[in-house]
Motif scaffolding. Sequence first.
Motif, short mmCIF file in Angstrom:
data_model
loop_
_atom_site.label_atom_id
_atom_site.label_comp_id
_atom_site.label_asym_id
_atom_site.label_seq_id
_atom_site.Cartn_x
_atom_site.Cartn_y
_atom_site.Cartn_z
N ARG A 123 0.28 -1.04 0.23
CA ARG A 123 -0.18 0.31 -0.07
C ARG A 123 1.12 1.61 0.27
O ARG A 123 1.72 1.20 0.67
N VAL A 124 0.43 2.07 -0.67
CA VAL A 124 1.71 3.65 -0.99
C VAL A 124 0.20 4.19 -0.70
O VAL A 124 -0.86 4.65 -1.00
N VAL A 125 0.63 5.34 -0.41
CA VAL A 125 -0.37 7.06 0.47
C VAL A 125 0.74 8.21 -0.05
O VAL A 125 1.97 8.19 0.43
N GLY A 126 0.42 8.56 -0.64
CA GLY A 126 0.56 10.23 -1.52
C GLY A 126 -0.25 11.34 -0.35
O GLY A 126 -1.15 11.22 -0.09
N VAL A 127 0.26 11.83 0.60
CA VAL A 127 0.25 13.00 1.40
C VAL A 127 1.31 14.49 0.89
O VAL A 127 1.80 14.46 0.31
N HIS A 128 0.65 15.65 1.13
CA HIS A 128 0.50 16.75 1.58
C HIS A 128 0.39 17.53 2.42
O HIS A 128 -0.71 18.55 2.54
N LEU A 129 0.47 17.16 3.97
CA LEU A 129 0.42 17.59 5.28
C LEU A 129 0.90 19.73 5.57
O LEU A 129 1.08 19.87 4.21
N PRO A 185 1.97 -4.57 4.07
CA PRO A 185 3.13 -3.72 4.39
C PRO A 185 2.10 -1.82 3.81
O PRO A 185 2.08 -1.40 2.51
N THR A 186 2.86 -0.93 3.87
CA THR A 186 2.42 0.16 3.74
C THR A 186 4.01 0.88 3.88
O THR A 186 4.54 1.42 4.51
N LEU A 187 4.14 2.10 2.74
CA LEU A 187 4.87 2.89 3.21
C LEU A 187 4.43 4.12 2.55
O LEU A 187 2.89 4.84 1.51
N ILE A 188 4.20 5.90 3.76
CA ILE A 188 3.56 6.62 3.19
C ILE A 188 4.98 7.86 3.14
O ILE A 188 5.98 7.41 3.25
N LEU A 232 11.89 18.57 4.85
CA LEU A 232 10.24 18.73 4.98
C LEU A 232 9.86 17.53 4.19
O LEU A 232 8.76 16.89 4.28
N ASP A 233 10.49 16.77 3.34
CA ASP A 233 9.89 16.05 2.34
C ASP A 233 11.03 14.21 3.11
O ASP A 233 11.65 14.39 3.44
N ARG A 234 9.36 13.70 3.22
CA ARG A 234 10.00 11.99 4.55
C ARG A 234 9.34 11.06 3.45
O ARG A 234 7.97 11.42 2.87
N MET A 235 9.95 9.68 3.93
CA MET A 235 9.22 8.40 3.26
C MET A 235 8.92 8.36 4.97
O MET A 235 9.91 8.43 6.14
N ALA A 236 7.73 7.22 5.32
CA ALA A 236 7.57 6.66 6.25
C ALA A 236 7.20 4.77 5.70
O ALA A 236 6.30 4.46 5.26
N VAL A 237 7.31 3.77 6.61
CA VAL A 237 7.59 2.91 6.08
C VAL A 237 7.20 1.72 7.21
O VAL A 237 7.47 1.80 8.59
N SER A 238 6.52 0.87 7.10
CA SER A 238 5.69 -0.18 8.32
C SER A 238 6.59 -1.56 8.38
O SER A 238 7.16 -1.86 6.93
N GLU A 239 6.01 -2.57 8.60
CA GLU A 239 6.79 -3.32 8.82
C GLU A 239 6.37 -4.70 7.44
O GLU A 239 5.84 -4.15 7.36
N GLY A 240 7.46 -5.52 6.91
CA GLY A 240 8.16 -5.74 5.18
C GLY A 240 8.32 -5.32 4.15
O GLY A 240 8.12 -5.34 3.35
N ILE A 241 9.16 -3.75 5.00
CA ILE A 241 9.10 -3.12 3.82
C ILE A 241 11.02 -2.35 4.41
O ILE A 241 11.47 -2.19 5.75
N GLN A 242 11.45 -2.33 3.96
CA GLN A 242 13.08 -2.78 4.06
C GLN A 242 14.10 -1.39 3.62
O GLN A 242 14.37 -1.78 2.20
#
Length: 256
Positions: free
Chosen positions: A136-142, A166-169, A207-217
């Motif tokens: 799962r990929v999530v795109g955001v602009h806070l 597994p999720t990547l934001i 300011l730009d980042r990525m965040a990952v859950s378990e299952g993504i290395q």
Amino acid sequence: MTPASARPSLQTAPPGSQPLRVVSYNIRKAVGTDRRRDPDRVLRVLAEVGADIALLQEADLRLPPRRPVLDPVAIKAATGMAPVHFAKGVAMGWHGNALLLAPHIKLQALALHDLPGLEPRGCLVAEVQRGDQHLRVVGVHLGLLRGSRRQQLTALLRHLGQDPLPTLIAGDFNERSLEVGLGRLSRQFTILSGGPTYHSRWPVFALDRMAVSEGIQPLNIIAHRSADADTASDHLPLVGDFTLSAAQTRSAGGAP
């Protein structure tokens, strides 16, 4: 999961695994640091990166009908990628968040959410498949205000729920502090920085980042620099290489 916020060093992908490249890029409506709107320059930057998945911010013009600043035909010609269309007017993105996929990445499900706060914001949540791997990929602009960003992260985590996929934001988090501003996210995700991405000519803030859950290395994550990247937007693209754990199966009818 042990929460962490770091810039990972380059690692070697496990034998037989194929790294997945993701780019997050606030393209500022294709207006560069020279104040010229130049979509072709943005496309050259995306071509330099060569990503499998691209999550863009500020991909549409501000005023209705919010036309996209990048032409889908030109995107395909320059990068080989194609934008995901949301069937909501002419805009390419959702609150400016757009998703581009390489041909070997297949879209399985898509959800679009409004996020609370002083400014209109939203996120896209896409389930994609590469071969027998699902993620799962999530795109955001806070938002620009920390109070709004906290509300938005709370809402985002609620939308994601307890799904183990597994999720990547990725996106423009507009936040300098990991502990104060992003603490609620770091309880469930590993937050990654590739170094300063703003301002592109003299990068100071990450300011730009990525965040990952378990299952993504994470293997490597960097702020991409080049002559075009330094001028195409006021943000540098953030590029991450990842490996996925053993094939993730998905039951029929699953959705993000």
